[in-house]
Design an enzyme around this catalytic site. Sequence first.
Site, PDB file in Angstrom:
ATOM      1  N   GLY A  46     -78.232  82.607  62.557  1.00 38.24           N
ATOM      2  CA  GLY A  46     -78.286  81.231  63.016  1.00 38.24           C
ATOM      3  C   GLY A  46     -78.202  80.210  61.895  1.00 38.24           C
ATOM      4  O   GLY A  46     -78.181  79.016  62.150  1.00 38.24           O
ATOM      5  N   CYS A  47     -78.155  80.678  60.660  1.00 41.59           N
ATOM      6  CA  CYS A  47     -78.006  79.773  59.518  1.00 41.59           C
ATOM      7  C   CYS A  47     -76.538  79.761  59.100  1.00 41.59           C
ATOM      8  O   CYS A  47     -75.915  80.821  59.000  1.00 41.59           O
ATOM      9  CB  CYS A  47     -78.861  80.229  58.342  1.00 41.59           C
ATOM     10  SG  CYS A  47     -80.629  80.106  58.631  1.00 41.59           S
ATOM     11  N   THR A  48     -75.994  78.583  58.876  1.00 39.98           N
ATOM     12  CA  THR A  48     -74.617  78.476  58.416  1.00 39.98           C
ATOM     13  C   THR A  48     -74.496  79.035  57.007  1.00 39.98           C
ATOM     14  O   THR A  48     -73.565  79.766  56.693  1.00 39.98           O
ATOM     15  CB  THR A  48     -74.151  77.007  58.454  1.00 39.98           C
ATOM     16  OG1 THR A  48     -74.333  76.520  59.780  1.00 39.98           O
ATOM     17  CG2 THR A  48     -72.704  76.877  58.071  1.00 39.98           C
ATOM     18  N   SER A  49     -75.448  78.697  56.155  1.00 35.67           N
ATOM     19  CA  SER A  49     -75.505  79.247  54.795  1.00 35.67           C
ATOM     20  C   SER A  49     -76.141  80.626  54.864  1.00 35.67           C
ATOM     21  O   SER A  49     -76.807  80.964  55.835  1.00 35.67           O
ATOM     22  CB  SER A  49     -76.363  78.353  53.891  1.00 35.67           C
ATOM     23  OG  SER A  49     -75.890  77.039  53.897  1.00 35.67           O
TER      24      SER A  49
END
Length: 142
Positions: A46-49
């Site tokens: 769920g984290c873009t990074s």
Amino acid sequence: MTLDELKESFELIDDWEERYRILIELGNNLPHFPEEQRIEANRVEGCTSNVWLISKRDEEDPQRLIFLADSDAYIVKGLISLVLMAYSGATPEQIRKTDIRDIFQTLGLEKNLSPNRRDGFYSMVDRIHELAAQAEAAETRA
């Protein structure tokens, strides 16, 4: 720096570029994250990074959990610092009772971060809650 100190600093600073600078500085001071733990199983969904997060029992007080995390993005590292301030060193029960959304809003992050970063922040929090629940369940079985 504690969360209360961060809140005080943010109250004195209106400029969001300055607040971002503070977040980046916090992220630069994260505890060392072991290179061998940068594996897919420790990556926060769920984290873009890229964000890696692990937990371990506190050696001095096994009721408490210590969290280590890292990212490949500077602002996200600062957000990780906030999460660690709120949760690292807490018991699973304390983790369940901590309202990070209130802290997030008090710091003004809710309206000043991109939706992707905000979602990633909450994904980290969700992962910490999962790890705390797993630790609590393991404790109950022991």
